[in-house]
Write an enzyme that holds these catalytic residues in place. Sequence first.
Site, PDB file in Angstrom:
ATOM      1  N   LYS A 129       0.828  -1.217   0.000  1.00 32.80           N
ATOM      2  CA  LYS A 129       0.000   0.000   0.000  1.00 32.80           C
ATOM      3  C   LYS A 129       0.859   1.261   0.000  1.00 32.80           C
ATOM      4  CE  LYS A 129      -2.080  -0.810   3.930  1.00 32.80           C
ATOM      5  NZ  LYS A 129      -1.430  -2.056   4.348  1.00 32.80           N
TER       6      LYS A 129
ATOM      7  N   ARG B  87      -8.433   0.864  10.260  1.00 27.64           N
ATOM      8  CA  ARG B  87      -7.882  -0.460  10.556  1.00 27.64           C
ATOM      9  C   ARG B  87      -8.936  -1.379  11.158  1.00 27.64           C
ATOM     10  NH1 ARG B  87      -2.403   0.222   9.549  1.00 27.64           N
ATOM     11  NH2 ARG B  87      -1.177  -1.440  10.469  1.00 27.64           N
TER      12      ARG B  87
ATOM     13  N   ARG C 111      11.756  -6.688   4.425  1.00 25.65           N
ATOM     14  CA  ARG C 111      11.623  -5.241   4.242  1.00 25.65           C
ATOM     15  C   ARG C 111      12.678  -4.449   5.020  1.00 25.65           C
ATOM     16  NH1 ARG C 111       5.735  -2.666   4.361  1.00 25.65           N
ATOM     17  NH2 ARG C 111       5.783  -2.790   6.618  1.00 25.65           N
TER      18      ARG C 111
ATOM     19  N   ARG D 130      12.358  -2.265  10.580  1.00 23.89           N
ATOM     20  CA  ARG D 130      11.471  -1.710  11.603  1.00 23.89           C
ATOM     21  C   ARG D 130      11.263  -2.736  12.722  1.00 23.89           C
ATOM     22  NH1 ARG D 130       6.454   0.277   8.005  1.00 23.89           N
ATOM     23  NH2 ARG D 130       5.434  -0.980   9.572  1.00 23.89           N
TER      24      ARG D 130
ATOM     25  N   ARG E 175       0.805  -9.107  13.530  1.00 27.37           N
ATOM     26  CA  ARG E 175       0.188  -8.072  12.690  1.00 27.37           C
ATOM     27  C   ARG E 175      -0.739  -8.700  11.647  1.00 27.37           C
ATOM     28  NH1 ARG E 175       4.941  -5.089  10.223  1.00 27.37           N
ATOM     29  NH2 ARG E 175       3.414  -3.672   9.341  1.00 27.37           N
TER      30      ARG E 175
HETATM   31  P1  AMP Z   1       1.624   0.288   9.423  1.00 27.43           P
HETATM   32  O1  AMP Z   1       2.880   0.966   9.029  1.00 27.43           O
HETATM   33  O2  AMP Z   1       0.399   0.903   8.794  1.00 27.43           O
HETATM   34  O3  AMP Z   1       1.673  -1.202   9.221  1.00 27.43           O
HETATM   35  O4  AMP Z   1       1.443   0.533  10.986  1.00 27.43           O
HETATM   36  C1  AMP Z   1       2.404   0.101  11.936  1.00 27.43           C
HETATM   37  C2  AMP Z   1       1.761  -0.005  13.310  1.00 27.43           C
HETATM   38  O5  AMP Z   1       1.228   1.272  13.709  1.00 27.43           O
HETATM   39  C3  AMP Z   1       0.569  -0.948  13.390  1.00 27.43           C
HETATM   40  O6  AMP Z   1       0.966  -2.292  13.593  1.00 27.43           O
HETATM   41  C4  AMP Z   1      -0.178  -0.379  14.584  1.00 27.43           C
HETATM   42  O7  AMP Z   1       0.422  -0.710  15.805  1.00 27.43           O
HETATM   43  C5  AMP Z   1      -0.004   1.118  14.392  1.00 27.43           C
HETATM   44  N1  AMP Z   1      -1.083   1.683  13.534  1.00 27.43           N
HETATM   45  C6  AMP Z   1      -0.963   2.211  12.285  1.00 27.43           C
HETATM   46  N2  AMP Z   1      -2.147   2.642  11.808  1.00 27.43           N
HETATM   47  C7  AMP Z   1      -3.047   2.357  12.777  1.00 27.43           C
HETATM   48  C8  AMP Z   1      -4.452   2.526  12.889  1.00 27.43           C
HETATM   49  N3  AMP Z   1      -5.176   3.083  11.890  1.00 27.43           N
HETATM   50  N4  AMP Z   1      -5.059   2.122  14.032  1.00 27.43           N
HETATM   51  C9  AMP Z   1      -4.348   1.574  15.050  1.00 27.43           C
HETATM   52  N5  AMP Z   1      -3.036   1.364  15.011  1.00 27.43           N
HETATM   53  C10 AMP Z   1      -2.371   1.746  13.884  1.00 27.43           C
END
Ligand code: AMP
Length: 213
Positions: free
Chosen positions: A13, A88, A127, A160, A171
């Site tokens: 994404k 989410r 990654r 990360r 996740r």
């Molecule tokens: P991402 O980079 O979008 O995969 O986000 C990394 C982490 O940030 C996720 O595993 C969550 O812990 C937190 N996170 C990101 N976006 C959200 C969201 N919309 N709601 C809750 N937690 C989020």
Amino acid sequence: MRIVLLGAPGAGKGTQAKKLIEKYAIPQISTGDILRKAVADGTPLGKEAKAVMDRGELVPDKIVLGLVEERLQQDDCKNGYILDGFPRNTAQAEALDTMLASMGAPLTIALSVDVDKDDLMKRLTGRRTCRNCQQMYNVYFSPSGKEGVCDKCSGELIQRNDDKEETIKKRLDVYEAQTAPLIDYYGKKGILKSVSGVGSIDEIFVRVCAALG
Ligand code: AMP
């Protein structure tokens, strides 16, 4: 164009969003990036979010909704935006709909980028992200020219915390349980389109653009 990008962690994404920014001149709003910045800056919010993120769980809705609401009111969102990693779960999607209804600017499209689970594991464990400019690489599929160094800015490439194997499994489970139902949610609203997220970045981008019309 007000776009929600849906898809499991690792579906690409963020990569597609970065290409869409250039094509449509609208900003990408990644709640993950905003939260990671808060963690790096050591803000109170970042301190609260860090442990949850390192476990691969979701940060509380209240925090994320506050961040998104503030971001959407900024000037550069007037002509649209790409929401990446938000919403989410159903509660966030409903809150977003309410927010956008009050702004008189509902979503144009929810675009799902689909990739199967085995592929996702490889993408996520491989990654690497530039500490400096956030450019992403993958040690299996799209390595940088020099190991550990960003091609664009020579910054250091890091894994990360939430791209470690244990966290990735968590996740993906969280995605299945909480985020995948949004495909149905937007399907019922009649604004869902899906594209295969398998292939080269450019091939996928062609599909994404076709779906956006
Ligand atoms: P991402 O980079 O979008 O995969 O986000 C990394 C982490 O940030 C996720 O595993 C969550 O812990 C937190 N996170 C990101 N976006 C959200 C969201 N919309 N709601 C809750 N937690 C989020």
